[in-house]
Scaffold this motif. Structure first.
Motif, PDB file in Angstrom:
ATOM      1  N   UNK A 121       0.819  -1.211   0.000  1.00  0.00           N
ATOM      2  CA  UNK A 121       0.000   0.000   0.000  1.00  0.00           C
ATOM      3  C   UNK A 121       0.857   1.267   0.000  1.00  0.00           C
ATOM      4  N   UNK A 122       0.400   2.277  -0.727  1.00  0.00           N
ATOM      5  CA  UNK A 122       1.025   3.595  -0.677  1.00  0.00           C
ATOM      6  C   UNK A 122      -0.016   4.684  -0.574  1.00  0.00           C
ATOM      7  N   UNK A 123      -1.282   4.269  -0.386  1.00  0.00           N
ATOM      8  CA  UNK A 123      -2.390   5.236  -0.415  1.00  0.00           C
ATOM      9  C   UNK A 123      -2.353   6.207   0.752  1.00  0.00           C
ATOM     10  N   UNK A 124      -1.739   5.793   1.871  1.00  0.00           N
ATOM     11  CA  UNK A 124      -1.733   6.662   3.052  1.00  0.00           C
ATOM     12  C   UNK A 124      -0.816   7.876   2.890  1.00  0.00           C
ATOM     13  N   UNK A 125      -0.064   7.936   1.787  1.00  0.00           N
ATOM     14  CA  UNK A 125       0.760   9.119   1.525  1.00  0.00           C
ATOM     15  C   UNK A 125      -0.087  10.290   1.031  1.00  0.00           C
ATOM     16  N   UNK A 126      -1.324   9.989   0.593  1.00  0.00           N
ATOM     17  CA  UNK A 126      -2.186  11.004   0.012  1.00  0.00           C
ATOM     18  C   UNK A 126      -3.149  11.558   1.057  1.00  0.00           C
ATOM     19  N   UNK A 127      -3.929  12.539   0.649  1.00  0.00           N
ATOM     20  CA  UNK A 127      -4.942  13.140   1.517  1.00  0.00           C
ATOM     21  C   UNK A 127      -5.199  14.578   1.113  1.00  0.00           C
ATOM     22  N   UNK A 128      -6.474  14.923   0.939  1.00  0.00           N
ATOM     23  CA  UNK A 128      -6.826  16.266   0.463  1.00  0.00           C
ATOM     24  C   UNK A 128      -6.335  17.353   1.405  1.00  0.00           C
ATOM     25  N   UNK A 129      -6.220  17.039   2.679  1.00  0.00           N
ATOM     26  CA  UNK A 129      -5.809  18.051   3.652  1.00  0.00           C
ATOM     27  C   UNK A 129      -4.316  18.233   3.767  1.00  0.00           C
ATOM     28  N   UNK A 130      -3.540  17.401   3.060  1.00  0.00           N
ATOM     29  CA  UNK A 130      -2.085  17.488   3.156  1.00  0.00           C
ATOM     30  C   UNK A 130      -1.534  18.560   2.214  1.00  0.00           C
ATOM     31  N   UNK A 131      -0.309  18.980   2.489  1.00  0.00           N
ATOM     32  CA  UNK A 131       0.323  20.027   1.674  1.00  0.00           C
ATOM     33  C   UNK A 131       1.377  19.458   0.726  1.00  0.00           C
ATOM     34  N   UNK A 132       1.360  18.161   0.505  1.00  0.00           N
ATOM     35  CA  UNK A 132       2.336  17.504  -0.363  1.00  0.00           C
ATOM     36  C   UNK A 132       2.259  18.057  -1.784  1.00  0.00           C
ATOM     37  N   UNK A 133       3.440  18.255  -2.411  1.00  0.00           N
ATOM     38  CA  UNK A 133       3.491  18.808  -3.759  1.00  0.00           C
ATOM     39  C   UNK A 133       3.947  17.800  -4.812  1.00  0.00           C
ATOM     40  N   UNK A 134       4.900  16.936  -4.469  1.00  0.00           N
ATOM     41  CA  UNK A 134       5.449  15.993  -5.438  1.00  0.00           C
ATOM     42  C   UNK A 134       5.402  14.582  -4.864  1.00  0.00           C
ATOM     43  N   UNK A 135       4.761  13.660  -5.613  1.00  0.00           N
ATOM     44  CA  UNK A 135       4.734  12.247  -5.242  1.00  0.00           C
ATOM     45  C   UNK A 135       5.136  11.440  -6.466  1.00  0.00           C
ATOM     46  N   UNK A 136       6.208  10.680  -6.343  1.00  0.00           N
ATOM     47  CA  UNK A 136       6.647   9.803  -7.427  1.00  0.00           C
ATOM     48  C   UNK A 136       6.860   8.405  -6.858  1.00  0.00           C
ATOM     49  N   UNK A 137       5.944   7.506  -7.203  1.00  0.00           N
ATOM     50  CA  UNK A 137       6.023   6.113  -6.761  1.00  0.00           C
ATOM     51  C   UNK A 137       6.248   5.187  -7.951  1.00  0.00           C
ATOM     52  N   UNK A 138       6.648   5.739  -9.083  1.00  0.00           N
ATOM     53  CA  UNK A 138       6.697   4.978 -10.326  1.00  0.00           C
ATOM     54  C   UNK A 138       7.718   3.847 -10.287  1.00  0.00           C
ATOM     55  N   UNK A 139       7.426   2.837 -11.112  1.00  0.00           N
ATOM     56  CA  UNK A 139       8.312   1.687 -11.319  1.00  0.00           C
ATOM     57  C   UNK A 139       8.657   0.970 -10.014  1.00  0.00           C
ATOM     58  N   UNK A 140       7.598   0.578  -9.328  1.00  0.00           N
ATOM     59  CA  UNK A 140       7.690  -0.283  -8.157  1.00  0.00           C
ATOM     60  C   UNK A 140       6.660  -1.396  -8.315  1.00  0.00           C
TER      61      UNK A 140
END
Length: 709
Positions: free
Chosen positions: A234-253
């Motif tokens: 799972x990697x879904x917990x890295x997301x969230x509308x209330x978060x201030x994250x700008x760049x997420x790269x989980x590619x090629x896993x």
């Protein structure tokens, strides 16, 4: 004239003598020791016992550091871009107690481990040891330097696991361990970073594995790049509308989670999930992200289904951001159908499915039922006839050529949608124009990013007469020569055969396709000389032959291009040689990149204040001319002349170029002299843009002396 008294001379020179003594003697001793450990490499030529260490290349000092009363203390040490600096990092770096910034960058022969003496640098904030050949484990003792804010160990040979102790660093803003050989999982302790201000976490291109610890969902990462590893789960917990994250790269896993259940941070600017096992559909909420700052989106090569939600974000990206999913559909992919794909049914199959309901034989149907079924059949045909006709709109000759291409590439998975029963205009990588003939003709063919596509370019590409764009890109196993049948593509405008393994000469027969505007053959294995016949192409706007094995000189005929609108000429990273033909000074090049070749002689005729040239890169050649005599185009945005044999001084006129659009300026590693002219352009760049010249001086280099001016 009477000579001046000795006392008066001393008074005149006293400020200079005092300035020379302002360098702390212990710091100077440590720096000399570092120079000696690196075998007195040329980088350290200015590091002499008779000069002030605060004026040395790559050294910064601060006379006002707290707790110091014994001369200016060294606070910054920079050793960059020099293959002559060899060996391990000297332990003497630990003898610079006021150091706040240590940068060893692009030193390919810098080897060994990080020395433990570095823990004595209790004020160290920025540690950049990137693009070297350092190895061994990332040391846990870095956690003993609580002042660290940036740690960049990227592009090295570090191995082993990531030390959990690094989570104890209280002020960390960035961890970049990308492009190493790290293994194991990400420490769960990394979830203990401050929730609202964790460091940017960049771990791409390693061999990390395992599930992500759920604790990583607590911090609101500004940037988290875990791409090109072997992570699972799972990697879904890295997301969230209330978060201030700008760049997420989980590619090629090997991440596997349901994308449908995710909400995206509204400040997101880049999202790359390609090449995983992610399922579900794309949430419509992605289109609530600010579109003006959203530059990267890729969910290709997953197991997604459903319609791509319409909106400003999803509309910004093309087929390659979505393709190779289980059953994803909608623009820019082929349109969605109902629960079954109507185009897969022929008229006869529709009739059969209508006349004979499931588990019903024909003789069991009475007359009334037969009439009712026939009526519904007519309705079906009326409803589906437009789709069936559309399916037939694919030109049969184009379809035959495409199926031949698929067969030549051994029916690779890229061509899974290319079936004889479907319309070729809806296949992956195909674009059609219904307005060019009585049936839709194939105008574009894109085959990109697939190592399973193998073999030479099939000659049947020449059997697509309405083709305007042909793009074979990032196909590492596409080999051989460019087929001569490509000359039959008399409408071809864009020929993009980049990042493959094509070889042989660049064919002169390309000049027989007068419609060509862009030819990109970069990142291949082409050899031989550049055909002069290419200068005959009347509409050409781009030649990119970079990163090949081309030899010989640039054809003099290239000076015959239209003076006011020649093509951008990109020839970097080849083995071209000889003097530039003077005729190249006639066209007003928009962009000319000749870097990393073996070109010699004069190139000053490429410049001129009246020209509209924007981009000139002549770096890493053997050019030799007097820069003093050059005037620069006022629209110039990039000028890179590093690693040549250029003499003279930097003309003051460089500062008349618009500084708002001038990101690159480099004249290092030449034979320039004189004072760097003060102005908005020259002030924008640091020491590494000017160093390693014969006698260049002035800010940001050490001040000029009477001998240098």
């Amino acid at each position: 004239m009477a000579s001046l008294p000795h006392s008066f001379v001393i008074l005149l020179l006293l400020p200079l003598l005092i300035a020379a003594d302002k360098c702390n003697k212990e710091d100077k001793r440590a720096l000399i020791s570092i120079k000696s450990a690196f075998n007195n490499a040329y980088h350290f030529a200015s590091w002499t016992s008779t000069s002030a260490c605060c004026d040395w290349y790559g050294v910064e000092c601060d006379p006002g550091v707290p707790g110091n009363s014994d001369g200016s203390r060294v606070t910054g040490l920079y050793v960059i871009t020099d293959s002559n600096v060899t060996g391990p990092i000297p332990s003497a770096v630990g003898d610079l107690p006021f150091l706040t910034s240590l940068r060893f960058h692009k030193l390919p022969n810098l080897t060994g481990n990080i020395p433990s003496s570095i823990t004595r640098l209790t004020r160290l904030s920025v540690l950049i040891l990137s693009w070297n050949s350092l190895s061994g484990p990332i040391p846990s003792f870095l956690s003993q330097i609580p002042s660290l804010t940036i740690i960049n160990l990227s592009f090295n040979l570090f191995s082993g696991s990531i030390p959990a102790e690094l989570a104890n660093l209280p002020s960390l803003l960035g961890l970049d361990f990308s492009r190493n050989r790290l293994t194991g999982p990400i420490p769960s302790e990394f979830g203990n970073f401050p929730k609202s201000s964790p460091p940017d976490l960049i771990l791409n291109h390693n061999s990390l594995s395992g599930n992500l610890p759920v604790s990583l969902g607590v911090p609101e990462w500004g940037t988290i790049d875990l791409s090109r590893n072997s992570f699972t789960g799972d990697g879904s917990f890295l997301f969230g509308a209330g978060k201030s994250t700008q760049v997420i790269d989980l590619s090629r896993n090997e991440f596997a989670f349901d994308l449908s259940r995710i909400t995206f941070p509204v400040n997101l600017t880049s999202l790359d999930l390609n090449h995983n096992k992610i399922s579900g559909s794309i949430p419509a909420q992605i289109n609530q992200v600010e579109a003006n700052f959203f530059s990267q989106f890729n969910v290709s090569y997953n197991q997604l289904c459903g319609q791509i939600p319409a909106g400003p974000i999803t509309a910004k990206f093309g087929v390659d951001a979505y393709f190779h999913n289980k059953c994803l559909c909608g623009s820019p992919l082929p349109p969605c159908t109902s629960s079954y794909d109507v185009k897969q049914y022929t008229i006869s199959s529709l009739l059969r499915r209508t006349y004979y309901p499931i588990n019903t034989e024909p003789h069991a149907i009475n007359q009334a039922a037969y009439i009712a079924i026939m009526s519904s059949t007519i309705i079906y045909l009326l409803l589906f006839l437009p789709f069936l006709i559309a399916a037939d709109k694919c030109n049969k000759y184009d379809k035959r050529a495409l199926l031949s291409i698929k067969s030549a590439f051994n029916n690779a998975y890229h061509f899974a949608s290319w079936t004889s029963s479907s319309a070729c205009c809806e296949w992956y990588g195909i674009e059609c124009d219904p307005g060019v003939s009585d049936s839709s003709r194939v105008t574009s063919l894109f085959v990109i990013t697939d190592s399973n596509v193998t073999g030479p370019i099939p000659p049947s590409v020449g059997d697509l007469p309405f083709l305007t764009t042909l793009s074979f890109h990032k196909l590492p196993n596409v080999t051989g020569n460019i087929p001569s049948l490509i000359t039959r593509l008399t409408r071809l405008s864009y020929l993009l055969l980049s990042w493959n393994s094509l070889s042989g000469p660049i064919p002169s027969f390309l000049s027989q396709i007068p419609s060509l505007t862009d030819v990109d053959l970069s990142f291949n294995k082409f050899s031989g000389s550049i055909p002069p016949e290419l200068a005959k192409l009347p509409s050409i706007q781009l030649f990119d032959f970079s990163r090949n094995r081309l030899t010989g000189s640039i054809p003099a005929e290239f000076g015959n291009f239209n003076k006011s609108s020649p093509p951008d000429l990109i020839l970097n990273h080849n083995n071209l040689s000889g003097d530039l033909p003077v005729s190249l000074g006639v066209p007003v090049w928009g962009k000319i990149d000749l870097s990393r070749n073996n070109l010699t002689g004069d190139a000053s005729f490429l410049f001129g204040a009246g020209k509209s040239t924007r981009y000139v890169d002549l770096s890493r050649n053997e050019f030799a001319f007097d820069l003093s005599r050059v005037t620069f185009p006022v629209n110039l945005t990039v000028l890179d002349l590093n690693h040549n044999k250029i003499t003279g001084s930097i003309p003051a006129q460089i500062n008349q170029v618009d500084p708002n659009y001038f990101p690159v300026f480099n004249v290092s590693y030449n034979r320039l002299c004189g004072e760097i002219p003060a102005g908005p352009i020259t002030a924008m760049f640091g020491v590494d843009s000017y160093f390693h010249n014969k006698c260049l001086c002035g800010s940001p280099l050490p001040p000029c002396t009477s001998k240098q001016i």
